[in-house]
Design a protein around this motif. Structure first.
Motif: not given
Length: 84
Positions: A25, A33, A69
């Motif tokens: 991230t 994912a 996500r």
């Protein structure tokens, strides 16, 4: 006498998944994912899915149903282990 060290809120394996989610991230600006997690850890899709369900159930992540996500970490980054 020093204060007792608190036990971690997660297992070593769970910590690695959390560290990966955090690192991914931070680098890419969006959560991974399930397929990204699968590729990194070289495990099957059901393994990743079950781990995410477990992490959510014990309150370490939050996900929005039906939204891709959408993994959000609920633990402070400084409590995460080094990603191996």
């Amino acid at each position: 006498m020093s204060a007792p060290v608190p036990s971690p809120l997660f297992t070593s394996k769970q910590g690695q998944y959390l560290a990966f989610i955090y690192a991914y991230t931070r680098v890419l600006g969006r959560p991974p994912a399930e397929a990204d997690i699968q590729r990194y850890f070289e495990v099957t899709p059901p393994t990743v899915h079950q781990m995410l369900i477990t992490l959510q159930r014990i309150g370490l992540i939050r996900r929005k149903p039906g939204v891709a996500r959408s993994i959000e970490l609920l633990v402070p980054p400084e409590s995460l282990p080094v990603l191996r």
